[in-house]
Design a protein around this motif. Structure first.
Motif, PDB file in Angstrom:
ATOM      1  N   VAL A   1      12.203  -6.656   0.827  1.00  0.00           N
ATOM      2  CA  VAL A   1      10.773  -5.877   0.165  1.00  0.00           C
ATOM      3  C   VAL A   1      10.255  -7.138  -0.586  1.00  0.00           C
ATOM      4  CG1 VAL A   1       9.112  -4.811  -1.123  1.00  0.00           C
ATOM      5  CG2 VAL A   1      11.170  -3.273   0.538  1.00  0.00           C
ATOM      6  N   ALA A   2      11.266  -7.704  -1.207  1.00  0.00           N
ATOM      7  CA  ALA A   2      11.060  -8.298  -2.445  1.00  0.00           C
ATOM      8  C   ALA A   2      10.432  -9.557  -1.545  1.00  0.00           C
ATOM      9  CB  ALA A   2      11.573  -8.505  -3.442  1.00  0.00           C
ATOM     10  N   ASP A   3      10.982 -10.655  -0.360  1.00  0.00           N
ATOM     11  CA  ASP A   3      10.828 -11.918   0.382  1.00  0.00           C
ATOM     12  C   ASP A   3       9.635 -11.346   1.138  1.00  0.00           C
ATOM     13  OD1 ASP A   3      12.808 -12.473  -0.430  1.00  0.00           O
ATOM     14  OD2 ASP A   3      13.766 -11.716   1.450  1.00  0.00           O
ATOM     15  N   ALA A   4       9.122 -10.088   1.836  1.00  0.00           N
ATOM     16  CA  ALA A   4       7.931  -9.734   1.903  1.00  0.00           C
ATOM     17  C   ALA A   4       6.328  -9.667   1.313  1.00  0.00           C
ATOM     18  CB  ALA A   4       7.447  -8.653   2.446  1.00  0.00           C
ATOM     19  N   LEU A   5       6.731  -9.308  -0.591  1.00  0.00           N
ATOM     20  CA  LEU A   5       5.925  -9.265  -1.458  1.00  0.00           C
ATOM     21  C   LEU A   5       5.183 -10.911  -2.175  1.00  0.00           C
ATOM     22  CD1 LEU A   5       7.315  -7.151  -3.868  1.00  0.00           C
ATOM     23  CD2 LEU A   5       5.234  -6.521  -2.074  1.00  0.00           C
ATOM     24  N   GLN A   6       6.833 -11.679  -2.152  1.00  0.00           N
ATOM     25  CA  GLN A   6       6.518 -13.545  -2.048  1.00  0.00           C
ATOM     26  C   GLN A   6       6.038 -13.864  -1.239  1.00  0.00           C
ATOM     27  OE1 GLN A   6      10.113 -15.367  -2.358  1.00  0.00           O
ATOM     28  NE2 GLN A   6       9.548 -17.338  -2.996  1.00  0.00           N
TER      29      GLN A   6
ATOM     30  N   CYS B   1      13.531   7.509   4.659  1.00  0.00           N
ATOM     31  CA  CYS B   1      13.236   8.513   5.738  1.00  0.00           C
ATOM     32  C   CYS B   1      11.902   8.155   6.688  1.00  0.00           C
ATOM     33  CB  CYS B   1      13.419  10.434   5.519  1.00  0.00           C
ATOM     34  SG  CYS B   1      15.208  10.135   5.261  1.00  0.00           S
ATOM     35  N   THR B   2      11.050   8.173   6.631  1.00  0.00           N
ATOM     36  CA  THR B   2       9.558   7.854   6.553  1.00  0.00           C
ATOM     37  C   THR B   2       8.987   6.829   6.465  1.00  0.00           C
ATOM     38  OG1 THR B   2       8.383   8.700   4.863  1.00  0.00           O
ATOM     39  CG2 THR B   2       9.045  10.264   6.511  1.00  0.00           C
ATOM     40  N   GLN B   3       9.663   5.942   6.134  1.00  0.00           N
ATOM     41  CA  GLN B   3       8.508   4.746   6.292  1.00  0.00           C
ATOM     42  C   GLN B   3       9.805   3.340   6.684  1.00  0.00           C
ATOM     43  OE1 GLN B   3       7.304   4.706   2.152  1.00  0.00           O
ATOM     44  NE2 GLN B   3       5.319   4.264   2.794  1.00  0.00           N
ATOM     45  N   PRO B   4       9.817   3.469   8.069  1.00  0.00           N
ATOM     46  CA  PRO B   4      11.282   2.527   8.565  1.00  0.00           C
ATOM     47  C   PRO B   4      11.154   0.992   8.284  1.00  0.00           C
ATOM     48  CG  PRO B   4       9.938   3.494  10.983  1.00  0.00           C
ATOM     49  CD  PRO B   4       9.505   3.942   9.080  1.00  0.00           C
ATOM     50  N   LEU B   5       9.836   0.509   8.468  1.00  0.00           N
ATOM     51  CA  LEU B   5       9.503  -0.442   8.395  1.00  0.00           C
ATOM     52  C   LEU B   5       8.593  -1.170   6.909  1.00  0.00           C
ATOM     53  CD1 LEU B   5       8.198  -1.224  11.809  1.00  0.00           C
ATOM     54  CD2 LEU B   5      10.510  -2.276  11.048  1.00  0.00           C
ATOM     55  N   PRO B   6       9.709  -0.778   5.618  1.00  0.00           N
ATOM     56  CA  PRO B   6       8.932  -0.799   4.223  1.00  0.00           C
ATOM     57  C   PRO B   6       8.892  -1.816   3.857  1.00  0.00           C
ATOM     58  CG  PRO B   6      11.660  -1.250   4.423  1.00  0.00           C
ATOM     59  CD  PRO B   6      11.426  -1.416   5.576  1.00  0.00           C
ATOM     60  N   ASP B   7       8.661  -3.130   4.545  1.00  0.00           N
ATOM     61  CA  ASP B   7       8.583  -4.756   3.948  1.00  0.00           C
ATOM     62  C   ASP B   7       6.910  -4.200   4.467  1.00  0.00           C
ATOM     63  OD1 ASP B   7       9.957  -4.682   6.600  1.00  0.00           O
ATOM     64  OD2 ASP B   7       9.677  -7.004   6.439  1.00  0.00           O
ATOM     65  N   GLU B   8       6.432  -4.255   5.855  1.00  0.00           N
ATOM     66  CA  GLU B   8       5.499  -4.186   6.674  1.00  0.00           C
ATOM     67  C   GLU B   8       4.715  -3.457   5.311  1.00  0.00           C
ATOM     68  OE1 GLU B   8       3.939  -5.986   8.625  1.00  0.00           O
ATOM     69  OE2 GLU B   8       6.168  -6.835   9.166  1.00  0.00           O
ATOM     70  N   ASP B   9       4.790  -2.636   5.030  1.00  0.00           N
ATOM     71  CA  ASP B   9       3.765  -1.388   3.487  1.00  0.00           C
ATOM     72  C   ASP B   9       3.757  -2.509   2.274  1.00  0.00           C
ATOM     73  OD1 ASP B   9       3.925   0.745   5.951  1.00  0.00           O
ATOM     74  OD2 ASP B   9       6.183   1.921   5.245  1.00  0.00           O
ATOM     75  N   ALA B  10       4.389  -2.555   1.694  1.00  0.00           N
ATOM     76  CA  ALA B  10       5.086  -3.254   0.802  1.00  0.00           C
ATOM     77  C   ALA B  10       3.335  -4.269   1.210  1.00  0.00           C
ATOM     78  CB  ALA B  10       6.108  -4.489   0.488  1.00  0.00           C
ATOM     79  N   ARG B  11       3.657  -5.280   2.521  1.00  0.00           N
ATOM     80  CA  ARG B  11       3.247  -5.935   2.293  1.00  0.00           C
ATOM     81  C   ARG B  11       1.353  -5.342   1.790  1.00  0.00           C
ATOM     82  NH1 ARG B  11       5.265 -11.271   4.981  1.00  0.00           N
ATOM     83  NH2 ARG B  11       7.104  -9.981   5.835  1.00  0.00           N
ATOM     84  N   ASP B  12       1.170  -4.582   2.818  1.00  0.00           N
ATOM     85  CA  ASP B  12       0.061  -3.656   2.576  1.00  0.00           C
ATOM     86  C   ASP B  12      -0.472  -3.187   1.023  1.00  0.00           C
ATOM     87  OD1 ASP B  12      -0.778  -3.940   4.794  1.00  0.00           O
ATOM     88  OD2 ASP B  12      -0.048  -2.017   5.952  1.00  0.00           O
ATOM     89  N   TRP B  13       0.737  -2.684   0.138  1.00  0.00           N
ATOM     90  CA  TRP B  13       0.801  -2.238  -0.928  1.00  0.00           C
ATOM     91  C   TRP B  13       0.282  -3.192  -1.794  1.00  0.00           C
ATOM     92  CZ3 TRP B  13       3.380  -4.030  -4.736  1.00  0.00           C
ATOM     93  CH2 TRP B  13       3.040  -3.398  -6.175  1.00  0.00           C
TER      94      TRP B  13
END
Length: 148
Positions: free
Chosen positions: A18-23, A128-140
Protein backbone atom coordinates in the motif's frame (compact mmCIF):
# COMPACT_ATOMS: atom_id res chain seq x y z
CA UNK A 1 5.61 20.88 -3.74
CA UNK A 2 5.08 19.47 -0.30
CA UNK A 3 7.64 17.14 1.27
CA UNK A 4 5.76 14.03 2.38
CA UNK A 5 7.15 11.17 4.46
CA UNK A 6 5.39 7.82 4.17
CA UNK A 7 5.94 5.62 7.23
CA UNK A 8 5.36 1.88 7.00
CA UNK A 9 4.33 -0.51 9.75
CA UNK A 10 4.10 -4.02 8.32
CA UNK A 11 4.42 -7.68 9.21
CA UNK A 12 3.34 -9.56 6.07
CA UNK A 13 4.06 -6.91 3.45
CA UNK A 14 0.53 -5.66 2.73
CA UNK A 15 1.11 -2.26 4.33
CA UNK A 16 4.38 -2.02 2.34
CA UNK A 17 2.49 -2.74 -0.89
CA UNK A 18 0.00 0.00 0.00
CA UNK A 19 2.81 2.42 0.88
CA UNK A 20 4.48 1.77 -2.47
CA UNK A 21 1.20 2.60 -4.24
CA UNK A 22 0.79 5.77 -2.15
CA UNK A 23 4.32 6.83 -3.02
CA UNK A 24 3.73 6.26 -6.72
CA UNK A 25 0.65 8.50 -6.74
CA UNK A 26 2.08 11.21 -4.49
CA UNK A 27 5.34 11.49 -6.44
CA UNK A 28 3.34 12.90 -9.35
CA UNK A 29 2.92 16.18 -7.45
CA UNK A 30 5.07 16.08 -4.29
CA UNK A 31 8.50 15.22 -2.95
CA UNK A 32 8.06 11.87 -1.23
CA UNK A 33 10.30 9.75 0.98
CA UNK A 34 9.36 6.22 1.98
CA UNK A 35 10.47 4.90 5.39
CA UNK A 36 10.24 1.12 5.63
CA UNK A 37 11.97 1.10 9.01
CA UNK A 38 10.84 4.46 10.42
CA UNK A 39 13.43 5.85 12.81
CA UNK A 40 12.71 8.77 15.17
CA UNK A 41 16.08 10.47 14.72
CA UNK A 42 16.22 10.02 10.94
CA UNK A 43 12.74 11.46 10.46
CA UNK A 44 13.65 14.76 12.14
CA UNK A 45 10.09 15.71 13.01
CA UNK A 46 11.00 19.38 13.53
CA UNK A 47 11.43 19.74 9.75
CA UNK A 48 8.47 17.59 8.66
CA UNK A 49 5.17 18.99 7.43
CA UNK A 50 3.18 16.01 6.19
CA UNK A 51 3.15 12.31 7.08
CA UNK A 52 1.23 9.37 5.73
CA UNK A 53 1.25 6.22 7.81
CA UNK A 54 0.47 2.85 6.22
CA UNK A 55 0.13 0.38 9.06
CA UNK A 56 -1.21 -3.12 9.43
CA UNK A 57 -2.55 -4.70 12.60
CA UNK A 58 -1.52 -8.15 13.72
CA UNK A 59 -2.03 -10.47 16.66
CA UNK A 60 -4.45 -9.04 19.21
CA UNK A 61 -4.37 -5.54 17.73
CA UNK A 62 -0.63 -5.02 18.03
CA UNK A 63 1.66 -2.74 16.09
CA UNK A 64 4.03 -4.34 13.59
CA UNK A 65 7.53 -4.86 15.01
CA UNK A 66 9.19 -2.42 12.60
CA UNK A 67 7.20 0.61 13.80
CA UNK A 68 7.24 -0.09 17.56
CA UNK A 69 10.60 1.69 18.17
CA UNK A 70 9.28 4.85 16.49
CA UNK A 71 6.08 4.84 18.53
CA UNK A 72 8.04 4.18 21.73
CA UNK A 73 10.36 7.12 20.94
CA UNK A 74 7.40 9.41 20.26
CA UNK A 75 5.83 8.42 23.58
CA UNK A 76 9.11 8.97 25.41
CA UNK A 77 10.24 12.20 23.71
CA UNK A 78 6.77 13.77 23.46
CA UNK A 79 7.72 16.21 20.67
CA UNK A 80 5.36 19.04 19.71
CA UNK A 81 3.94 17.91 16.37
CA UNK A 82 1.38 20.71 16.01
CA UNK A 83 3.01 21.78 12.73
CA UNK A 84 2.46 18.33 11.16
CA UNK A 85 -0.53 17.22 9.09
CA UNK A 86 -0.99 13.50 8.56
CA UNK A 87 -3.07 10.76 7.01
CA UNK A 88 -3.55 7.17 8.14
CA UNK A 89 -4.10 4.02 6.12
CA UNK A 90 -4.94 1.29 8.62
CA UNK A 91 -5.04 -2.32 7.47
CA UNK A 92 -6.91 -5.01 9.33
CA UNK A 93 -9.29 -7.94 9.11
CA UNK A 94 -12.88 -7.30 10.13
CA UNK A 95 -13.30 -10.90 11.33
CA UNK A 96 -11.30 -9.64 14.34
CA UNK A 97 -13.90 -6.98 15.02
CA UNK A 98 -12.65 -6.01 18.48
CA UNK A 99 -9.17 -5.17 17.18
CA UNK A 100 -9.96 -4.21 13.57
CA UNK A 101 -7.32 -1.71 12.37
CA UNK A 102 -6.25 -1.18 15.99
CA UNK A 103 -2.59 -0.44 15.21
CA UNK A 104 -3.59 2.34 12.81
CA UNK A 105 -6.06 3.70 15.35
CA UNK A 106 -3.34 3.67 18.03
CA UNK A 107 -0.88 5.57 15.84
CA UNK A 108 -3.63 8.03 14.94
CA UNK A 109 -4.32 8.66 18.64
CA UNK A 110 -0.59 8.97 19.40
CA UNK A 111 0.02 11.57 16.70
CA UNK A 112 -3.08 13.54 17.75
CA UNK A 113 -1.94 13.48 21.40
CA UNK A 114 1.29 15.16 20.28
CA UNK A 115 -0.62 17.92 18.49
CA UNK A 116 -0.46 16.65 14.89
CA UNK A 117 -3.58 17.30 12.82
CA UNK A 118 -5.13 14.51 10.81
CA UNK A 119 -6.24 15.50 7.32
CA UNK A 120 -9.46 13.80 6.27
CA UNK A 121 -10.71 10.50 7.57
CA UNK A 122 -8.58 7.52 8.50
CA UNK A 123 -8.72 5.01 5.63
CA UNK A 124 -9.45 1.56 7.01
CA UNK A 125 -8.75 -1.41 4.76
CA UNK A 126 -10.53 -4.70 5.45
CA UNK A 127 -8.62 -7.73 4.16
CA UNK A 128 -11.92 -9.62 3.81
CA UNK A 129 -13.69 -7.13 1.54
CA UNK A 130 -10.83 -5.23 -0.12
CA UNK A 131 -8.62 -7.81 -1.87
CA UNK A 132 -6.64 -5.09 -3.69
CA UNK A 133 -5.83 -2.61 -0.94
CA UNK A 134 -3.20 -0.83 -3.03
CA UNK A 135 -5.78 0.12 -5.66
CA UNK A 136 -8.21 1.40 -3.03
CA UNK A 137 -5.37 3.31 -1.36
CA UNK A 138 -4.53 5.05 -4.65
CA UNK A 139 -8.09 6.38 -4.83
CA UNK A 140 -8.01 7.43 -1.17
CA UNK A 141 -4.69 9.28 -1.43
CA UNK A 142 -5.82 11.25 -4.48
CA UNK A 143 -8.81 12.55 -2.52
CA UNK A 144 -6.72 13.00 0.64
CA UNK A 145 -3.99 15.03 -1.08
CA UNK A 146 -6.58 17.48 -2.42
CA UNK A 147 -7.25 18.44 1.22
CA UNK A 148 -3.65 19.43 1.97
Amino acid sequence: MTDIAILVGTESGNAQMVADALQEVMEETHDVSLHEEPDYDELDFTHRDVLIISCSTHGDGELPDNIIPLCDALKEQKPDLSHIRYGIVALGDQTYHQTFCQAGKDIDALLASLGAVRVGERFEVDACTQPLPDEDARDWVREWSAQL
